[in-house]
Design a protein around this motif. Structure first.
Motif, mmCIF file in Angstrom:
data_model
loop_
_atom_site.group_PDB
_atom_site.id
_atom_site.type_symbol
_atom_site.label_atom_id
_atom_site.label_comp_id
_atom_site.label_asym_id
_atom_site.label_seq_id
_atom_site.Cartn_x
_atom_site.Cartn_y
_atom_site.Cartn_z
ATOM 1 N N PHE A 110 -3.620 11.092 -8.419
ATOM 2 C CA PHE A 110 -3.642 11.140 -6.988
ATOM 3 C C PHE A 110 -4.637 10.314 -6.647
ATOM 4 C CE2 PHE A 110 -5.809 12.571 -3.701
ATOM 5 C CZ PHE A 110 -4.665 12.563 -2.299
ATOM 6 N N GLY A 111 -5.442 9.950 -7.322
ATOM 7 C CA GLY A 111 -6.961 8.579 -6.728
ATOM 8 C C GLY A 111 -6.425 7.495 -8.003
ATOM 9 N N ALA A 112 -5.301 7.188 -8.807
ATOM 10 C CA ALA A 112 -4.289 6.177 -8.880
ATOM 11 C C ALA A 112 -4.128 5.418 -8.342
ATOM 12 C CB ALA A 112 -4.574 6.001 -10.374
ATOM 13 N N THR A 113 -3.228 6.477 -7.744
ATOM 14 C CA THR A 113 -2.238 5.762 -6.675
ATOM 15 C C THR A 113 -2.437 5.465 -5.702
ATOM 16 O OG1 THR A 113 -0.406 7.787 -7.804
ATOM 17 C CG2 THR A 113 0.125 6.645 -5.891
ATOM 18 N N ARG A 114 -3.661 6.377 -4.758
ATOM 19 C CA ARG A 114 -3.783 5.675 -3.702
ATOM 20 C C ARG A 114 -4.849 5.127 -3.326
ATOM 21 N NH1 ARG A 114 -8.813 10.499 -0.948
ATOM 22 N NH2 ARG A 114 -9.679 9.394 -3.209
ATOM 23 N N ASN A 115 -5.030 3.930 -4.562
ATOM 24 C CA ASN A 115 -6.030 3.471 -4.630
ATOM 25 C C ASN A 115 -5.310 1.692 -4.603
ATOM 26 O OD1 ASN A 115 -8.285 4.188 -3.846
ATOM 27 N ND2 ASN A 115 -9.149 4.100 -6.005
ATOM 28 N N HIS A 116 -4.010 2.128 -4.500
ATOM 29 C CA HIS A 116 -3.218 0.618 -5.310
ATOM 30 C C HIS A 116 -2.963 -0.197 -4.275
ATOM 31 C CE1 HIS A 116 -0.626 2.131 -8.667
ATOM 32 N NE2 HIS A 116 -2.283 2.174 -9.248
ATOM 33 N N TRP A 117 -3.627 -0.884 -3.777
ATOM 34 C CA TRP A 117 -3.900 -2.483 -2.713
ATOM 35 C C TRP A 117 -3.348 -3.023 -3.141
ATOM 36 C CZ3 TRP A 117 -3.682 -3.083 2.204
ATOM 37 C CH2 TRP A 117 -3.795 -4.291 2.821
ATOM 38 N N THR A 118 -2.564 -4.565 -2.579
ATOM 39 C CA THR A 118 -2.769 -4.569 -3.484
ATOM 40 C C THR A 118 -2.232 -6.296 -1.761
ATOM 41 O OG1 THR A 118 -1.814 -4.571 -4.817
ATOM 42 C CG2 THR A 118 -1.159 -6.864 -4.507
ATOM 43 N N ALA A 119 -3.390 -7.527 -2.065
ATOM 44 C CA ALA A 119 -2.458 -8.498 -0.866
ATOM 45 C C ALA A 119 -2.952 -9.900 -0.742
ATOM 46 C CB ALA A 119 -4.403 -7.992 0.930
ATOM 47 N N ALA A 120 -2.488 -11.069 -0.092
ATOM 48 C CA ALA A 120 -2.676 -11.896 -0.214
ATOM 49 C C ALA A 120 -2.849 -12.768 1.094
ATOM 50 C CB ALA A 120 -1.736 -12.968 -0.916
ATOM 51 N N GLN A 178 0.641 -1.009 -0.251
ATOM 52 C CA GLN A 178 -0.245 0.326 -0.450
ATOM 53 C C GLN A 178 1.045 1.029 0.053
ATOM 54 O OE1 GLN A 178 -2.310 1.022 3.753
ATOM 55 N NE2 GLN A 178 -4.109 1.606 2.431
ATOM 56 N N PRO A 179 0.710 2.361 -1.199
ATOM 57 C CA PRO A 179 1.273 3.167 -0.433
ATOM 58 C C PRO A 179 1.468 4.293 0.353
ATOM 59 C CG PRO A 179 0.449 3.429 -2.745
ATOM 60 C CD PRO A 179 -0.488 1.768 -2.176
ATOM 61 N N THR A 180 2.388 4.942 0.969
ATOM 62 C CA THR A 180 2.301 5.262 1.916
ATOM 63 C C THR A 180 1.463 7.137 1.711
ATOM 64 O OG1 THR A 180 4.196 6.764 1.590
ATOM 65 C CG2 THR A 180 4.901 5.069 2.362
ATOM 66 N N ALA A 181 1.429 7.811 2.783
ATOM 67 C CA ALA A 181 0.347 8.642 2.712
ATOM 68 C C ALA A 181 0.248 9.674 1.444
ATOM 69 C CB ALA A 181 -0.595 8.918 4.224
ATOM 70 N N ARG A 182 2.151 9.961 1.980
ATOM 71 C CA ARG A 182 2.144 10.507 0.673
ATOM 72 C C ARG A 182 2.295 10.450 -0.421
ATOM 73 N NH1 ARG A 182 8.596 11.233 2.816
ATOM 74 N NH2 ARG A 182 9.411 9.244 2.323
#
Length: 219
Positions: free
Chosen positions: A104-114, A56-60
């Motif tokens: 901004f929106g595209a980067t913020r939504n990069h959630w990947t998990a497994a 997940q991207p950091t807040a900044r």
């Protein structure tokens, strides 16, 4: 290689034993953060075990990406116009603002998990050990995987750079892919096999594969 040669399925709770390192075409490395918890992650498939690895991207990061987009646009406009006369063109500023917001929106939504037996992209997830279809494709400038499992769950456009960005996460996913292909119930074409470096002997040979045709002609 056949199904008996495959690495063991990791325990759904502990994730042990971890599968061996999987081949990758994306060489970036972004390990699961050990110094912080994820921010507002989407609901995982808890019945398949806990989250073991995530990105997940950091807040900044979204702000940096948006500012970089604006900086690139400013540099380009200044060079192509030989100066700063474009500053008075209000339409340009609207376009730049819209582009920065999209980034901004595209980067913020990069959630990947497994977990041990599942992978999630944003809010979509699939059971990696019961995949019924795997395809490698292109989505704009991105190379992506399209995954579907036996339950009807689907990840339509999984960026290779995201799913392989965390090596430990990709190892979990790749072992599931291998087992799914070996089961004989997974539709995967020759191109996707080559890209993912899946052993040719594993599972049924893909339809319309040149090597399969050549072997049949020799029989």
């Amino acid at each position: 290689m056949d199904a008996t040669d495959l690495p063991r399925i990791s325990d759904p709770v502990t994730g042990e034993p971890r599968p061996p390192r999987a081949p990758r075409i994306h060489r970036g490395t972004q390990n699961t953060p050990s110094d912080r918890e994820p921010r507002n992650p989407p609901e995982p498939p808890r019945h398949l075990g806990p989250t073991l690895e995530w990105i997940q991207p950091t807040a900044r990061d979204p702000y940096i990406a948006a500012l970089m987009m604006i900086g690139i646009a400013v540099a380009y406009l200044t060079l192509t116009n030989g100066g700063f006369r474009w500053i008075t063109w209000w339409g340009i500023w609207l376009i730049m603002a819209a582009s920065a917001w999209v980034m901004f929106g595209a980067t913020r939504n990069h959630w990947t998990a497994a977990g041990a037996t599942w992978v999630q992209w944003r809010t979509s997830w699939v059971d990696t050990y019961h995949l019924t279809r795997i395809r490698f494709s292109a989505d704009g400038t991105n190379r992506v995987l399209r995954l579907k499992d036996v339950h009807g769950n689907e990840i339509h456009s999984f960026k290779i750079s995201q799913i392989q960005g965390n090596p430990d996460l990709w190892d979990l996913v790749y072992n599931g892919i291998l087992h799914s292909v070996a089961s004989g119930n997974c539709d995967i074409d020759a191109k996707t096999r080559r890209i993912l470096q899946i052993p040719y002997e594993l599972g049924p040979r893909p339809v319309n594969d040149k090597r399969s045709k050549g072997r049949r002609r020799g029989w």
